[in-house]
Design a protein around this motif. Structure first.
Motif, short mmCIF file in Angstrom:
data_model
loop_
_atom_site.label_atom_id
_atom_site.label_comp_id
_atom_site.label_asym_id
_atom_site.label_seq_id
_atom_site.Cartn_x
_atom_site.Cartn_y
_atom_site.Cartn_z
N MET A 1 0.84 -1.18 0.00
CA MET A 1 0.00 0.00 0.00
C MET A 1 0.88 1.25 0.00
O MET A 1 1.87 1.32 0.70
CB MET A 1 -0.91 -0.01 1.23
N MET A 2 0.51 2.21 -0.78
CA MET A 2 1.23 3.48 -0.84
C MET A 2 0.70 4.39 0.27
O MET A 2 -0.50 4.48 0.49
CB MET A 2 1.03 4.13 -2.20
N THR A 3 1.60 5.06 0.96
CA THR A 3 1.20 6.00 2.01
C THR A 3 0.84 7.35 1.40
O THR A 3 1.18 7.64 0.24
CB THR A 3 2.33 6.21 3.03
N LEU A 4 0.21 8.17 2.19
CA LEU A 4 -0.13 9.52 1.76
C LEU A 4 1.13 10.29 1.36
O LEU A 4 1.16 10.95 0.32
CB LEU A 4 -0.89 10.25 2.88
N GLU A 5 2.16 10.20 2.18
CA GLU A 5 3.40 10.94 1.89
C GLU A 5 4.06 10.44 0.61
O GLU A 5 4.58 11.22 -0.18
CB GLU A 5 4.36 10.87 3.08
N GLU A 6 4.04 9.13 0.40
CA GLU A 6 4.60 8.57 -0.84
C GLU A 6 3.81 9.05 -2.05
O GLU A 6 4.38 9.36 -3.09
CB GLU A 6 4.61 7.04 -0.78
N PHE A 7 2.49 9.12 -1.91
CA PHE A 7 1.64 9.60 -3.00
C PHE A 7 1.94 11.06 -3.32
O PHE A 7 2.08 11.43 -4.48
CB PHE A 7 0.17 9.41 -2.61
N LYS A 8 2.07 11.88 -2.29
CA LYS A 8 2.41 13.29 -2.51
C LYS A 8 3.77 13.43 -3.19
O LYS A 8 3.93 14.24 -4.11
CB LYS A 8 2.44 14.05 -1.18
N GLN A 9 4.74 12.64 -2.76
CA GLN A 9 6.07 12.69 -3.37
C GLN A 9 6.01 12.29 -4.84
O GLN A 9 6.68 12.88 -5.68
CB GLN A 9 7.05 11.80 -2.61
N LEU A 10 5.21 11.27 -5.13
CA LEU A 10 5.06 10.83 -6.51
C LEU A 10 4.44 11.94 -7.37
O LEU A 10 4.91 12.20 -8.48
CB LEU A 10 4.19 9.57 -6.57
N ILE A 11 3.43 12.60 -6.85
CA ILE A 11 2.79 13.70 -7.58
C ILE A 11 3.80 14.80 -7.86
O ILE A 11 3.85 15.35 -8.96
CB ILE A 11 1.58 14.27 -6.79
N GLU A 12 4.61 15.14 -6.86
CA GLU A 12 5.59 16.22 -7.02
C GLU A 12 6.71 15.84 -7.99
O GLU A 12 7.22 16.69 -8.70
CB GLU A 12 6.14 16.61 -5.66
N LYS A 13 7.05 14.55 -8.02
CA LYS A 13 8.17 14.08 -8.84
C LYS A 13 7.75 13.83 -10.29
O LYS A 13 8.54 14.04 -11.21
CB LYS A 13 8.72 12.79 -8.23
N GLN A 14 6.54 13.39 -10.48
CA GLN A 14 6.11 12.93 -11.79
C GLN A 14 5.09 13.88 -12.40
O GLN A 14 4.13 14.26 -11.74
CB GLN A 14 5.49 11.53 -11.63
N GLN A 15 5.28 14.25 -13.65
CA GLN A 15 4.36 15.17 -14.31
C GLN A 15 3.08 14.49 -14.77
O GLN A 15 2.00 15.04 -14.64
CB GLN A 15 5.04 15.83 -15.52
N LYS A 16 3.18 13.27 -15.29
CA LYS A 16 2.03 12.58 -15.86
C LYS A 16 1.35 11.71 -14.80
O LYS A 16 2.00 10.94 -14.11
CB LYS A 16 2.48 11.71 -17.04
N CYS A 17 0.05 11.84 -14.73
CA CYS A 17 -0.73 11.02 -13.80
C CYS A 17 -0.81 9.60 -14.35
O CYS A 17 -1.16 9.40 -15.52
CB CYS A 17 -2.14 11.60 -13.68
N PRO A 18 -0.47 8.60 -13.53
CA PRO A 18 -0.54 7.21 -14.00
C PRO A 18 -1.97 6.79 -14.34
O PRO A 18 -2.89 6.98 -13.54
CB PRO A 18 -0.02 6.40 -12.81
N ASP A 19 -2.15 6.23 -15.53
CA ASP A 19 -3.46 5.73 -15.94
C ASP A 19 -3.95 4.59 -15.07
O ASP A 19 -5.14 4.30 -15.03
CB ASP A 19 -3.42 5.27 -17.40
N SER A 20 -3.02 3.93 -14.39
CA SER A 20 -3.38 2.78 -13.56
C SER A 20 -4.06 3.18 -12.25
O SER A 20 -4.62 2.33 -11.57
CB SER A 20 -2.13 1.94 -13.26
N LEU A 21 -4.02 4.45 -11.91
CA LEU A 21 -4.70 4.91 -10.70
C LEU A 21 -6.21 4.86 -10.88
O LEU A 21 -6.72 5.18 -11.96
CB LEU A 21 -4.34 6.37 -10.40
N PRO A 22 -6.95 4.50 -9.85
CA PRO A 22 -8.41 4.62 -9.93
C PRO A 22 -8.81 6.07 -10.19
O PRO A 22 -8.11 7.01 -9.78
CB PRO A 22 -8.88 4.16 -8.54
N LYS A 23 -9.91 6.26 -10.88
CA LYS A 23 -10.36 7.60 -11.28
C LYS A 23 -10.42 8.60 -10.12
O LYS A 23 -9.98 9.74 -10.27
CB LYS A 23 -11.70 7.53 -12.00
N PRO A 24 -10.96 8.24 -8.95
CA PRO A 24 -11.00 9.23 -7.87
C PRO A 24 -9.60 9.70 -7.45
O PRO A 24 -9.40 10.88 -7.16
CB PRO A 24 -11.70 8.51 -6.72
#
Length: 107
Positions: A1-24
């Motif tokens: 499971m990805m943590t909130l902090e890991e998710f925020k870091q991923l957003i800040e690091k990566q420009q493109k939103c992964p298509d594999s994420l659920p829509k919400p």
């Protein structure tokens, strides 16, 4: 499971939103990036409870409280009265816990 902090870091690091994420979670990604319109576009026609919850948050953020109230009822979640950042974190944390498999973005 990805943590909130890991998710925020991923957003800040990566420009493109992964298509594999659920829509919400995709909508919350775009909201975090400052693209409210794209976030709203993702959830506005979805019929699931999680999308309705994100939709409620987005209308609250927009200042359209009557529309937000409608979407909170549709999501079966209580209206949130603390700060918007706190609500984003609450929704994101809850949705991340629902993700069964750890997804890894394509590099």
């Amino acid at each position: 499971m990805m943590t909130l902090e890991e998710f925020k870091q991923l957003i800040e690091k990566q420009q493109k939103c992964p298509d594999s994420l659920p829509k919400p979670l995709q909508a919350l990604w775009f909201d975090y990036k400052g693209n409210w319109d794209r976030a709203h576009e993702i959830v506005q026609n979805a019929n699931d409870l999680d999308s309705a919850w994100v939709h409620a948050y987005l209308h609250r953020k927009e200042g359209d409280l009557s529309n937000a109230s409608y979407w909170y009822r549709r999501s079966s979640k209580p209206e949130f009265h603390a700060g918007l950042d706190q609500e984003w974190e609450q929704i994101t944390s809850d949705l991340l816990m629902k993700v069964k498999q750890l997804w890894m973005p394509m590099n």
